[in-house]
Design an enzyme around this catalytic site. Structure first.
Site, PDB file in Angstrom:
ATOM      1  N   SER A   1     -11.435  -6.070   7.590  1.00  0.00           N
ATOM      2  CA  SER A   1     -12.635  -5.613   6.897  1.00  0.00           C
ATOM      3  C   SER A   1     -13.046  -6.671   5.896  1.00  0.00           C
ATOM      4  O   SER A   1     -12.220  -7.430   5.387  1.00  0.00           O
ATOM      5  CB  SER A   1     -12.473  -4.218   6.310  1.00  0.00           C
ATOM      6  OG  SER A   1     -11.709  -4.264   5.176  1.00  0.00           O
TER       7      SER A   1
ATOM      8  N   GLU B   1      -8.690  -0.736  13.321  1.00  0.00           N
ATOM      9  CA  GLU B   1      -9.371  -1.666  12.413  1.00  0.00           C
ATOM     10  C   GLU B   1      -8.481  -2.877  12.169  1.00  0.00           C
ATOM     11  O   GLU B   1      -7.381  -2.755  11.665  1.00  0.00           O
ATOM     12  CB  GLU B   1      -9.658  -0.948  11.089  1.00  0.00           C
ATOM     13  CG  GLU B   1     -10.464  -1.815  10.135  1.00  0.00           C
ATOM     14  CD  GLU B   1     -10.325  -1.339   8.704  1.00  0.00           C
ATOM     15  OE1 GLU B   1     -10.700  -0.190   8.409  1.00  0.00           O
ATOM     16  OE2 GLU B   1      -9.808  -2.129   7.887  1.00  0.00           O
TER      17      GLU B   1
ATOM     18  N   GLU C   1       0.620   4.024   1.048  1.00  0.00           N
ATOM     19  CA  GLU C   1      -0.063   4.928   1.982  1.00  0.00           C
ATOM     20  C   GLU C   1       0.734   6.208   2.139  1.00  0.00           C
ATOM     21  O   GLU C   1       1.939   6.160   2.311  1.00  0.00           O
ATOM     22  CB  GLU C   1      -0.145   4.294   3.377  1.00  0.00           C
ATOM     23  CG  GLU C   1      -0.769   2.934   3.442  1.00  0.00           C
ATOM     24  CD  GLU C   1      -2.261   3.000   3.660  1.00  0.00           C
ATOM     25  OE1 GLU C   1      -2.808   4.127   3.585  1.00  0.00           O
ATOM     26  OE2 GLU C   1      -2.866   1.948   3.856  1.00  0.00           O
TER      27      GLU C   1
ATOM     28  N   ARG D   1       0.850  -1.191   0.000  1.00  0.00           N
ATOM     29  CA  ARG D   1       0.000   0.000   0.000  1.00  0.00           C
ATOM     30  C   ARG D   1       0.885   1.240   0.000  1.00  0.00           C
ATOM     31  O   ARG D   1       1.660   1.430   0.943  1.00  0.00           O
ATOM     32  CB  ARG D   1      -0.869   0.033   1.266  1.00  0.00           C
ATOM     33  CG  ARG D   1      -1.663  -1.249   1.509  1.00  0.00           C
ATOM     34  CD  ARG D   1      -3.042  -1.120   0.950  1.00  0.00           C
ATOM     35  NE  ARG D   1      -3.747  -2.382   0.978  1.00  0.00           N
ATOM     36  CZ  ARG D   1      -4.943  -2.570   1.526  1.00  0.00           C
ATOM     37  NH1 ARG D   1      -5.544  -1.561   2.133  1.00  0.00           N
ATOM     38  NH2 ARG D   1      -5.533  -3.725   1.446  1.00  0.00           N
TER      39      ARG D   1
ATOM     40  N   ARG E   1      -1.317  -6.040  12.672  1.00  0.00           N
ATOM     41  CA  ARG E   1      -2.276  -5.414  13.592  1.00  0.00           C
ATOM     42  C   ARG E   1      -2.795  -6.430  14.611  1.00  0.00           C
ATOM     43  O   ARG E   1      -3.075  -6.091  15.749  1.00  0.00           O
ATOM     44  CB  ARG E   1      -3.419  -4.775  12.811  1.00  0.00           C
ATOM     45  CG  ARG E   1      -2.959  -3.541  12.074  1.00  0.00           C
ATOM     46  CD  ARG E   1      -4.123  -2.751  11.557  1.00  0.00           C
ATOM     47  NE  ARG E   1      -3.649  -1.562  10.866  1.00  0.00           N
ATOM     48  CZ  ARG E   1      -4.448  -0.657  10.334  1.00  0.00           C
ATOM     49  NH1 ARG E   1      -5.770  -0.793  10.427  1.00  0.00           N
ATOM     50  NH2 ARG E   1      -3.954   0.395   9.729  1.00  0.00           N
TER      51      ARG E   1
ATOM     52  N   ARG F   1       0.339   2.822  12.930  1.00  0.00           N
ATOM     53  CA  ARG F   1      -0.548   1.712  12.595  1.00  0.00           C
ATOM     54  C   ARG F   1      -0.510   1.328  11.120  1.00  0.00           C
ATOM     55  O   ARG F   1      -1.230   0.420  10.717  1.00  0.00           O
ATOM     56  CB  ARG F   1      -2.003   2.070  12.907  1.00  0.00           C
ATOM     57  CG  ARG F   1      -2.145   3.052  13.990  1.00  0.00           C
ATOM     58  CD  ARG F   1      -3.548   3.530  14.125  1.00  0.00           C
ATOM     59  NE  ARG F   1      -3.931   3.320  15.502  1.00  0.00           N
ATOM     60  CZ  ARG F   1      -5.170   3.332  15.937  1.00  0.00           C
ATOM     61  NH1 ARG F   1      -6.155   3.521  15.106  1.00  0.00           N
ATOM     62  NH2 ARG F   1      -5.430   3.150  17.206  1.00  0.00           N
ATOM     63  N   HIS F   2       0.259   2.060  10.306  1.00  0.00           N
ATOM     64  CA  HIS F   2       0.288   1.767   8.874  1.00  0.00           C
ATOM     65  C   HIS F   2       1.676   1.347   8.418  1.00  0.00           C
ATOM     66  O   HIS F   2       2.666   1.928   8.837  1.00  0.00           O
ATOM     67  CB  HIS F   2      -0.125   3.001   8.060  1.00  0.00           C
ATOM     68  CG  HIS F   2      -1.571   3.328   8.185  1.00  0.00           C
ATOM     69  ND1 HIS F   2      -2.046   4.171   9.152  1.00  0.00           N
ATOM     70  CD2 HIS F   2      -2.635   2.918   7.476  1.00  0.00           C
ATOM     71  CE1 HIS F   2      -3.364   4.264   9.029  1.00  0.00           C
ATOM     72  NE2 HIS F   2      -3.743   3.514   8.016  1.00  0.00           N
TER      73      HIS F   2
END
Ligand code: AMO
Length: 434
Positions: free
Chosen positions: A360, A357, A213, A211, A408, A219-220
């Site tokens: 998902s 999160e 990001e 990703r 996570r 958290r990423h």
């Protein structure tokens, strides 16, 4: 190495050769100790200066910390030794001498910044509490695999070099593939669906996702590990049941099999396995609860995604693990199915702990015409996804699934502050090596 004994297996009366790292040398005058460490623990090697060969004493006590040595000698009982035994050496070989200037202190007496630790991960992993995180991570992944098997899932591996993205066009890493533009895959999403529809029915994958990001947060990651599930003839509720089982099994495995590692992390006393049956809160209820906390400057309205602040307020209010279900269709990707009786509402869900999160997922759109419509509504060109969409014309069962960030999961189980603590060699905005 032939005839090597692990330090944990050295019993009084044995003649052994142990090999490992020099943890510490303590010279008390007439007597001195070298503490040798291997993957199973530590053992004391005793040097009685007057009774031993001078060369042996000189080599043993002159060696720098963290050098790799092998020691041959007799194991004796010694109540005062940290493990109740010690080795009286007959010979010692320095296999690899360490530089006396270490970039960080593996004994942990001197703290190091996270960036120094990540730059020198090999030395950092010599600390019990750091090694413990990765031993626990391995145990979690073992338990996750086993739990999937109890759900009749087959493990799959899907390509990481792809022609198109699925999770939003801005987060793709482009690469050059024989002169053509390609991308690092953001999610095995489309592939796992294609396999669930093949007749294999229930699949899982544990693999990298990429990703691009913009965020540089605790958290990423830019390369993460995704635990993915997809099941034919499953709806979103079935998929949530599997997610719940996987999470609880991971905690149970840590509680049962990682006592020593939890001790090293100082977590043994407080470690708890969560109860299954995580609450399932609808998106509508979630925004009402966030608004009722008064934590946000502006009230949320139907259709808003949950910001970090909103997630924080919700996590403080609900606590523990909980699902947020029935999201507005417009905030969920094209492959998520809407509820049959309300097109504004999707079957998408997230699993939170408590404001992070973790998962998902949702039921997928398996009807060809509706799938094509979904692409168009999201501004994507269905022609670019023809390899995927055409398979929906040849018998695609209803199916559902989810993706869970492995880092996570480790982070929430161990209460780590920064996701990088759960990755051996993290990739983030600043870090491309080691
Ligand atoms: P999503 O994009 O929400 O969904 O990702 C699923 C889970 O993967 C983890 N995750 C990350 N972890 C660390 N750093 C990141 N940059 C990062 N991005 C994602 C999170 C997140 O909940 N295809 C869907 C899943 C599905 O519907 O099956 C997807 O990828 O824990």
């Amino acid at each position: 190495m032939e005839d090597r004994t692990y330090t944990a297996d050295a019993e009084p009366g044995d003649s052994v050769t142990v090999a490992g790292w020099v943890h510490e040398v303590r010279d008390l005058g007439g007597i001195a100790f070298l503490i040798l460490r291997d993957s199973t623990g530590k053992i004391q090697v005793k040097f009685e200066k007057d009774e031993m060969d001078d060369d042996l004493v000189e080599t043993g006590l002159g060696v720098h910390r963290e050098s790799v040595v092998s020691v041959s000698g007799d194991v004796e009982e010694e109540d005062r030794a940290p493990t109740g035994v010690e080795i009286v050496p007959q010979s010692l070989e320095v296999i690899s001498e360490a530089d006396p200037e270490l970039p960080l202190d593996p004994s942990g007496k001197v703290d190091a910044e996270l960036s120094t630790r990540l730059d020198n991960r090999t030395l950092d992993l010599r600390k019990d509490e750091v090694k413990a995180v990765f031993e626990i991570r391995a145990e979690i992944q073992r338990a996750v695999r086993e739990t999937f098997r109890t759900h009749d899932c087959t493990e799959i591996n899907t390509p990481k070099i792809v022609a198109t993205g699925t999770e939003g066009g801005t987060e793709l890493f482009p690469i050059t593939y024989f002169g053509e533009e390609a991308f690092m895959n953001q999610s095995p999403q489309l592939f796992k669906q294609l396999i669930a529809g093949s007749g294999v029915e229930r699949v899982f994958e544990i693999g990298p996702i990429f990703r691009a990001e913009e965020h540089n947060t605790p958290r990423h990651l830019n390369e993460a590990t995704s635990i993915d599930f997809e099941g034919a003839f499953c709806d979103h509720n079935d998929a949530m049941d599997v997610a719940e089982d996987v999470v609880v099994a991971a905690y149970e495995a840590v509680a049962e099999n990682c006592e020593e590692q939890l001790e090293a992390l100082d977590l043994a006393a407080e470690f708890e396995v969560p109860d299954a049956d995580f609450p399932r809160i609808s998106y509508e209820e979630a925004i009402e609860r966030v608004n009722a906390t008064g934590a946000l400057d502006e009230q949320l309205v139907w259709g808003d995604d949950l910001s970090t602040e909103a997630e924080k307020a919700l996590g403080d209010d609900v606590g523990g693990h909980y699902f947020v279900t029935d999201w507005p269709s417009e905030v969920k990707p094209f492959y998520i199915m809407d509820h049959e009786d309300d097109e504004q509402l999707s079957t998408g869900f997230d699993l939170m702990h408590p404001d992070l999160e973790l998962v998902s997922g949702g039921q997928r759109e398996h009807r060809y015409d509706q799938l094509i419509e979904g692409f168009e509504q999201q501004g994507l060109n269905p022609d670019e996804f023809e390899y995927y969409t055409k398979m929906f014309k040849y018998g695609m069962p209803p199916h559902a699934g989810w993706g869970m960030g492995a880092e996570r999961l480790v982070m929430t189980i161990l209460g780590l502050e920064n996701i990088r603590e759960a990755v051996l060699f993290p990739r983030d905005r600043q870090r491309l090596s080691p």
